[in-house]
Scaffold this motif. Sequence first.
Motif, short mmCIF file in Angstrom:
data_model
loop_
_atom_site.label_atom_id
_atom_site.label_comp_id
_atom_site.label_asym_id
_atom_site.label_seq_id
_atom_site.Cartn_x
_atom_site.Cartn_y
_atom_site.Cartn_z
N GLY A 67 0.78 -1.23 0.00
CA GLY A 67 0.00 0.00 0.00
C GLY A 67 0.81 1.28 0.00
N ARG A 68 2.10 1.19 -0.17
CA ARG A 68 2.96 2.38 -0.15
C ARG A 68 3.55 2.62 -1.53
N ASP A 69 3.78 3.88 -1.83
CA ASP A 69 4.49 4.15 -3.07
C ASP A 69 5.99 4.04 -2.81
N ALA A 70 6.78 4.20 -3.86
CA ALA A 70 8.22 3.98 -3.72
C ALA A 70 8.85 4.97 -2.74
N THR A 71 8.39 6.21 -2.75
CA THR A 71 8.94 7.22 -1.85
C THR A 71 8.65 6.87 -0.39
N GLN A 72 7.42 6.47 -0.10
CA GLN A 72 7.05 6.10 1.27
C GLN A 72 7.82 4.86 1.72
N PHE A 73 7.96 3.91 0.83
CA PHE A 73 8.68 2.67 1.16
C PHE A 73 10.15 3.01 1.47
N ARG A 74 10.76 3.82 0.62
CA ARG A 74 12.17 4.20 0.81
C ARG A 74 12.35 4.92 2.15
N ARG A 75 11.42 5.77 2.51
CA ARG A 75 11.56 6.54 3.75
C ARG A 75 11.67 5.61 4.95
N VAL A 76 10.85 4.55 4.96
CA VAL A 76 10.91 3.61 6.08
C VAL A 76 12.23 2.83 6.06
N LEU A 77 12.65 2.40 4.88
CA LEU A 77 13.93 1.70 4.80
C LEU A 77 15.06 2.57 5.33
N ASP A 78 15.07 3.83 4.95
CA ASP A 78 16.11 4.73 5.44
C ASP A 78 16.04 4.87 6.96
N ASP A 79 14.83 4.95 7.48
CA ASP A 79 14.66 5.14 8.92
C ASP A 79 15.21 3.96 9.72
N VAL A 80 15.06 2.75 9.18
CA VAL A 80 15.50 1.57 9.94
C VAL A 80 16.90 1.10 9.56
#
Length: 273
Positions: A67-80
């Motif tokens: 349910g996430r677009d690429a930008t939202q997905f990337r943001r979480v990856l960067d955060d963790v």
Amino acid sequence: MASTAGTAQAAESGRHHDPRCRRRIPRGGIGMHLYTMRSVLETAFEGTLEQLADIGYATVGVSGRFGRDATQFRRVLDDVGLKAVLEHVGYATVAGTGLQKAIEDVHTLGGEWVVVPSLPTQMHTPAGYREAAAAMNRAGRVARESGLGPVLFHNHDADHKVVEGEVLYDILLNETDPEYVGFELDVYWAAKGGADPRRLFVEEGPRFPALHVKDMAPNGDFADVGSGVLDFAEMFETAHRGGVRQWLVEHDSPKDPIATARNSYRHLSRLRY
């Protein structure tokens, strides 16, 4: 199949302590293909990715974005603290008008490769594979011109079948340009289909930048890495000749995805070959 068979116990007790075994998988090369984690990602997306990073995984292969677009997905990856290295994109998209958006999304995710996860069943003929080879050559050229690596193809056991006197997988190997097309070799499906990853690495050279590392239970089912019959120490002896840079854990139907992630990481991080 014979060259990859053996017990995980034998691999650990033998090759693991053999002073001739100098190589180890770089920690930055141990990843998780997120199809393994899909059931828990659906309910605890950020928490699951954080647990993978805590276990020690450095990278992920993306297969669905929950349910996430690429930008939202990337943001979480960067955060963790995880890095996406590739994304699985349907053949129809790669061969059709959706390719440019797929390339843009992989750029946004921070990855390097667009991966074709499989071919439609109706294409499982020599003619179909030749059509796919031509389409992936075209897509791979566009991907390279856009700053990504070659388009990769992910195999299943059916890809290694002989149809009309030809091994289907060999058609892709022989009729794609190495500059534009590579392979994400799923070692479980290769072994299941009768192929030998060691031979592929040696004979085909650096066309396999990413692997799906999936183990096989004695009855042929899926198993956590290190608990099955595939001898990864032997298999990976020639991985450097295949150009392998990413070892992505996968289990198609884990009972406990987090336990599978822990068990598999433990084995790969300790493996010597």
